[in-house]
Scaffold this active site. Structure first.
Site, PDB file in Angstrom:
ATOM      1  N   ASP A 134       0.851  -1.186   0.000  1.00 57.05           N
ATOM      2  CA  ASP A 134       0.000   0.000   0.000  1.00 57.05           C
ATOM      3  C   ASP A 134       0.886   1.235   0.000  1.00 57.05           C
ATOM      4  OD1 ASP A 134      -2.355  -1.422   0.007  1.00 57.05           O
ATOM      5  OD2 ASP A 134      -2.562  -1.408   2.184  1.00 57.05           O
TER       6      ASP A 134
ATOM      7  N   ASP B 120      -6.967  -1.506  -4.527  1.00 54.67           N
ATOM      8  CA  ASP B 120      -8.016  -1.172  -3.561  1.00 54.67           C
ATOM      9  C   ASP B 120      -9.012  -0.182  -4.154  1.00 54.67           C
ATOM     10  OD1 ASP B 120      -6.752  -2.771  -1.692  1.00 54.67           O
ATOM     11  OD2 ASP B 120      -5.650  -1.111  -0.780  1.00 54.67           O
TER      12      ASP B 120
END
Length: 207
Positions: free
Chosen positions: A154, A173
């Protein structure tokens, strides 16, 4: 009196025989007259999301040290480098194997329904979800600490560093969430995979 050409065997039979264009019924989603499945659109969008996700993750891993923050857009966006073992936006960390199996199931279901997909909007929706699911699935399969338990990379943090305002996320995401929101809107509007409206909605519109 008819000519010899008119009396030739088989000519009258062919002239009177109706020409039938066999069109499969669209009830089972196998075909819709005059339309093609949006399978290519779904797969192309999924491939685009997957490539964008993989390229950005590789760039982050190669150029940003874990925990480092790069301030962009006057602080509206920060680039960082975190590893997430949970779902999207670091939700439910510690259930990596479960989310890995869920991602596999989602990918299989989407590929199976692609054959009967005639709605452009649903093709976009499922393409986003499929590309995002595959992007994070690759991390969970190939990254440390091990098979099916890998940490997802991330790197996007909005309005503050290190997820202080909103959990850190990635391209995959974002695609999954956007696809989920669009899918919810389509479901609420009664749009089917073949592009038609649900029976109840169609009846309500007719009334």
């Amino acid at each position: 009196m008819g000519t010899a050409a008119d009396r030739r065997p088989g000519k009258r039979h062919r002239a009177e025989e109706p020409v039938l264009s066999e069109q499969p019924d669209a009830v089972d989603g196998s075909a819709v007259p005059g339309r093609r499945p949006r399978t290519r659109l779904l797969l192309a969008l999924a491939a685009g999301v997957l490539v964008a996700d993989l390229v950005t993750k590789l760039a982050v891993v190669a150029t940003i040290e874990p925990g480092e923050d790069i301030r962009l857009l006057g602080g509206a966006l920060y680039l960082t480098h975190l590893r997430n073992t949970g779902a999207a936006f670091s939700f439910a960390e510690g259930f990596t194997v479960v989310f890995t199996l869920v991602a596999v199931a989602v990918a299989v279901v989407i590929v199976r329904v692609a054959r009967r997909l005639f709605s452009t909007a649903w093709a976009v929706t499922l393409g986003l979800v499929l590309g995002g699911a595959l992007g994070n699935l690759i991390d969970r399969v190939f990254r440390d600490p091990g098979f099916l338990r890998g940490g997802v990379v991330d790197f996007l943090s909005v309005f503050g560093p290190d997820g202080q305002v909103w959990p850190v996320f990635n391209i995959a995401d974002s695609a999954i969430v956007c696809g989920g929101v669009l899918g919810a809107v389509l479901a609420l509007r009664g749009i089917e995979f073949d592009g038609s409206r649900g029976k109840d909605e169609a009846a309500a519109d007719a009334a």
